[in-house]
Design a protein around this motif. Structure first.
Motif, PDB file in Angstrom:
ATOM      1  N   PRO A 124       0.856  -1.192   0.000  1.00  0.00           N
ATOM      2  CA  PRO A 124       0.000   0.000   0.000  1.00  0.00           C
ATOM      3  C   PRO A 124       0.891   1.241   0.000  1.00  0.00           C
ATOM      4  CG  PRO A 124      -0.820  -1.613   1.553  1.00  0.00           C
ATOM      5  CD  PRO A 124       0.506  -2.120   1.042  1.00  0.00           C
ATOM      6  N   PRO A 125       0.778   2.031  -1.050  1.00  0.00           N
ATOM      7  CA  PRO A 125       1.754   3.113  -1.235  1.00  0.00           C
ATOM      8  C   PRO A 125       1.592   4.248  -0.228  1.00  0.00           C
ATOM      9  CG  PRO A 125       0.073   3.246  -2.914  1.00  0.00           C
ATOM     10  CD  PRO A 125      -0.196   1.995  -2.125  1.00  0.00           C
ATOM     11  N   PRO A 126       2.699   4.690   0.369  1.00  0.00           N
ATOM     12  CA  PRO A 126       2.634   5.840   1.248  1.00  0.00           C
ATOM     13  C   PRO A 126       2.615   7.133   0.436  1.00  0.00           C
ATOM     14  CG  PRO A 126       4.853   5.007   1.211  1.00  0.00           C
ATOM     15  CD  PRO A 126       4.021   4.088   0.351  1.00  0.00           C
ATOM     16  N   LEU A 127       1.561   7.325  -0.318  1.00  0.00           N
ATOM     17  CA  LEU A 127       1.402   8.528  -1.133  1.00  0.00           C
ATOM     18  C   LEU A 127       0.123   9.219  -0.688  1.00  0.00           C
ATOM     19  CD1 LEU A 127       2.187   7.000  -4.625  1.00  0.00           C
ATOM     20  CD2 LEU A 127       3.703   8.400  -3.249  1.00  0.00           C
ATOM     21  N   GLN A 128       0.191  10.481  -0.459  1.00  0.00           N
ATOM     22  CA  GLN A 128      -0.935  11.217   0.079  1.00  0.00           C
ATOM     23  C   GLN A 128      -0.888  12.635  -0.476  1.00  0.00           C
ATOM     24  OE1 GLN A 128      -4.210  11.946   1.950  1.00  0.00           O
ATOM     25  NE2 GLN A 128      -3.362   9.923   2.172  1.00  0.00           N
TER      26      GLN A 128
ATOM     27  N   LEU B 168       4.182  -1.023   6.141  1.00  0.00           N
ATOM     28  CA  LEU B 168       2.930  -1.252   6.850  1.00  0.00           C
ATOM     29  C   LEU B 168       2.661  -0.175   7.884  1.00  0.00           C
ATOM     30  CD1 LEU B 168       2.883  -5.115   7.327  1.00  0.00           C
ATOM     31  CD2 LEU B 168       1.527  -3.730   5.764  1.00  0.00           C
ATOM     32  N   CYS B 169       3.697   0.272   8.548  1.00  0.00           N
ATOM     33  CA  CYS B 169       3.539   1.360   9.515  1.00  0.00           C
ATOM     34  C   CYS B 169       3.048   2.621   8.814  1.00  0.00           C
ATOM     35  CB  CYS B 169       4.867   1.615  10.230  1.00  0.00           C
ATOM     36  SG  CYS B 169       4.810   2.985  11.406  1.00  0.00           S
ATOM     37  N   GLN B 170       3.684   2.967   7.687  1.00  0.00           N
ATOM     38  CA  GLN B 170       3.268   4.155   6.943  1.00  0.00           C
ATOM     39  C   GLN B 170       1.831   4.008   6.450  1.00  0.00           C
ATOM     40  OE1 GLN B 170       7.095   4.217   4.523  1.00  0.00           O
ATOM     41  NE2 GLN B 170       6.556   6.374   4.538  1.00  0.00           N
ATOM     42  N   ASP B 171       1.493   2.843   5.948  1.00  0.00           N
ATOM     43  CA  ASP B 171       0.138   2.617   5.460  1.00  0.00           C
ATOM     44  C   ASP B 171      -0.877   2.782   6.585  1.00  0.00           C
ATOM     45  OD1 ASP B 171      -1.832   1.707   3.452  1.00  0.00           O
ATOM     46  OD2 ASP B 171      -1.950  -0.050   4.748  1.00  0.00           O
ATOM     47  N   TYR B 172      -0.580   2.200   7.745  1.00  0.00           N
ATOM     48  CA  TYR B 172      -1.483   2.317   8.892  1.00  0.00           C
ATOM     49  C   TYR B 172      -1.625   3.781   9.313  1.00  0.00           C
ATOM     50  CZ  TYR B 172      -3.497   1.832  13.509  1.00  0.00           C
ATOM     51  OH  TYR B 172      -4.317   1.956  14.600  1.00  0.00           O
TER      52      TYR B 172
ATOM     53  N   CYS C 137      -4.411  10.285   8.262  1.00  0.00           N
ATOM     54  CA  CYS C 137      -4.618  11.120   7.084  1.00  0.00           C
ATOM     55  C   CYS C 137      -5.866  10.762   6.291  1.00  0.00           C
ATOM     56  CB  CYS C 137      -3.400  11.024   6.155  1.00  0.00           C
ATOM     57  SG  CYS C 137      -1.807  11.279   6.964  1.00  0.00           S
ATOM     58  N   GLY C 138      -6.555   9.685   6.667  1.00  0.00           N
ATOM     59  CA  GLY C 138      -7.761   9.275   5.948  1.00  0.00           C
ATOM     60  C   GLY C 138      -7.503   8.767   4.548  1.00  0.00           C
ATOM     61  N   ALA C 139      -6.319   8.145   4.325  1.00  0.00           N
ATOM     62  CA  ALA C 139      -5.946   7.690   2.985  1.00  0.00           C
ATOM     63  C   ALA C 139      -6.844   6.565   2.482  1.00  0.00           C
ATOM     64  CB  ALA C 139      -4.486   7.235   2.972  1.00  0.00           C
ATOM     65  N   ARG C 140      -7.283   5.691   3.382  1.00  0.00           N
ATOM     66  CA  ARG C 140      -8.136   4.565   3.001  1.00  0.00           C
ATOM     67  C   ARG C 140      -8.730   3.982   4.278  1.00  0.00           C
ATOM     68  NH1 ARG C 140      -6.358  -0.588   3.838  1.00  0.00           N
ATOM     69  NH2 ARG C 140      -4.215  -0.864   4.529  1.00  0.00           N
ATOM     70  N   GLU C 141      -9.678   3.062   4.082  1.00  0.00           N
ATOM     71  CA  GLU C 141     -10.255   2.339   5.209  1.00  0.00           C
ATOM     72  C   GLU C 141      -9.395   1.108   5.491  1.00  0.00           C
ATOM     73  OE1 GLU C 141     -13.071   2.961   7.116  1.00  0.00           O
ATOM     74  OE2 GLU C 141     -13.099   4.906   6.101  1.00  0.00           O
ATOM     75  N   LEU C 142      -9.104   0.858   6.739  1.00  0.00           N
ATOM     76  CA  LEU C 142      -8.409  -0.365   7.107  1.00  0.00           C
ATOM     77  C   LEU C 142      -9.381  -1.544   7.037  1.00  0.00           C
ATOM     78  CD1 LEU C 142      -6.472   0.929  10.232  1.00  0.00           C
ATOM     79  CD2 LEU C 142      -5.488   0.382   7.997  1.00  0.00           C
TER      80      LEU C 142
ATOM     81  N   PRO D 111     -10.938  -5.065   8.517  1.00  0.00           N
ATOM     82  CA  PRO D 111     -11.139  -5.476   9.918  1.00  0.00           C
ATOM     83  C   PRO D 111      -9.900  -6.155  10.515  1.00  0.00           C
ATOM     84  CG  PRO D 111     -13.107  -5.951   8.648  1.00  0.00           C
ATOM     85  CD  PRO D 111     -12.053  -5.515   7.658  1.00  0.00           C
ATOM     86  N   CYS D 112      -9.209  -6.958   9.724  1.00  0.00           N
ATOM     87  CA  CYS D 112      -7.996  -7.619  10.196  1.00  0.00           C
ATOM     88  C   CYS D 112      -6.921  -6.589  10.538  1.00  0.00           C
ATOM     89  CB  CYS D 112      -7.490  -8.605   9.137  1.00  0.00           C
ATOM     90  SG  CYS D 112      -6.057  -9.565   9.659  1.00  0.00           S
ATOM     91  N   GLU D 113      -6.697  -5.620   9.639  1.00  0.00           N
ATOM     92  CA  GLU D 113      -5.712  -4.566   9.895  1.00  0.00           C
ATOM     93  C   GLU D 113      -6.086  -3.752  11.130  1.00  0.00           C
ATOM     94  OE1 GLU D 113      -4.295  -3.516   5.344  1.00  0.00           O
ATOM     95  OE2 GLU D 113      -6.194  -2.725   6.076  1.00  0.00           O
ATOM     96  N   GLN D 114      -7.369  -3.483  11.285  1.00  0.00           N
ATOM     97  CA  GLN D 114      -7.833  -2.717  12.442  1.00  0.00           C
ATOM     98  C   GLN D 114      -7.562  -3.473  13.736  1.00  0.00           C
ATOM     99  OE1 GLN D 114      -9.178   0.558  12.361  1.00  0.00           O
ATOM    100  NE2 GLN D 114      -8.627   0.294  14.496  1.00  0.00           N
ATOM    101  N   ASP D 115      -7.806  -4.784  13.731  1.00  0.00           N
ATOM    102  CA  ASP D 115      -7.534  -5.599  14.918  1.00  0.00           C
ATOM    103  C   ASP D 115      -6.047  -5.564  15.278  1.00  0.00           C
ATOM    104  OD1 ASP D 115     -10.210  -6.286  15.155  1.00  0.00           O
ATOM    105  OD2 ASP D 115      -9.950  -8.285  14.255  1.00  0.00           O
ATOM    106  N   CYS D 116      -5.194  -5.719  14.277  1.00  0.00           N
ATOM    107  CA  CYS D 116      -3.748  -5.653  14.525  1.00  0.00           C
ATOM    108  C   CYS D 116      -3.357  -4.268  15.032  1.00  0.00           C
ATOM    109  CB  CYS D 116      -2.963  -5.997  13.261  1.00  0.00           C
ATOM    110  SG  CYS D 116      -3.081  -7.722  12.734  1.00  0.00           S
ATOM    111  N   GLY D 117      -3.936  -3.235  14.422  1.00  0.00           N
ATOM    112  CA  GLY D 117      -3.652  -1.875  14.846  1.00  0.00           C
ATOM    113  C   GLY D 117      -4.093  -1.606  16.273  1.00  0.00           C
ATOM    114  N   ASP D 118      -5.268  -2.098  16.635  1.00  0.00           N
ATOM    115  CA  ASP D 118      -5.753  -1.929  18.005  1.00  0.00           C
ATOM    116  C   ASP D 118      -4.808  -2.588  19.003  1.00  0.00           C
ATOM    117  OD1 ASP D 118      -7.962  -0.567  17.041  1.00  0.00           O
ATOM    118  OD2 ASP D 118      -9.345  -2.262  17.272  1.00  0.00           O
TER     119      ASP D 118
END
Length: 143
Positions: free
Chosen positions: A47-51, A85-89, A95-100, A102-109
């Motif tokens: 997932p590109p860190p472009l914003q 992955l850190c930048q993407d998260y 920054c509201g780049a995309r929606e995580l 559910p799996c990514e959200q669980d890992c992030g939490d």
């Protein structure tokens, strides 16, 4: 234009061509432009860190590369994967780049939420994503 920020990350571990490209590039002091161009064809873009908001993008870069708590520098061979992955998260959450997912959200939490000293852990977040949220290997050394 070029700047001092890593803007695009690739994982070359998902195919024989990707692994071959990585081997070729990592073994060269000065890879050719032609060799570098193979990355886009043979490797999976992370997932590109472009914003469009470069300040938010730059803040995420600084957070992921310069934070010294559970940082990706401790994850030797998978350093770029971890930072990507850190930048993407960060881009998704800050920054509201995309929606995580559910799996990514669980890992992030579990690993990216500040719950006190040493509660943020980029490496554990990356491993959570690798083990639960993607089928692409994180390293060319994985069997």
């Amino acid at each position: 234009g070029a700047d001092s920020y890593l803007r695009r990350n690739y994982n070359c571990s998902g195919s024989d061509k990707g692994k071959s490209t990585w081997e070729k590039l990592s073994g060269e002091d000065q890879p050719t432009k032609e060799d570098c161009a193979l990355i886009a064809d043979h490797c999976d873009v992370q997932p590109p860190p472009l914003q469009s908001n470069s300040t938010c993008d730059d803040d995420c870069y600084d957070f992921c590369w310069k934070t010294d708590v559970g940082d990706c520098a401790d994850f030797d061979d998978e350093n770029s994967f971890c930072v990507s992955l850190c930048q993407d998260y960060c881009l998704a959450k800050s920054c509201g780049a995309r929606e995580l997912t559910p799996c990514e959200q669980d890992c992030g939490d579990s690993y990216m939420t500040d719950k006190g000293p040493y509660s943020i852990d980029f490496v554990s977040y990356s491993m959570c994503i690798a083990n639960n949220c993607t089928s692409v290997p994180i390293s060319p050394y994985e069997e």
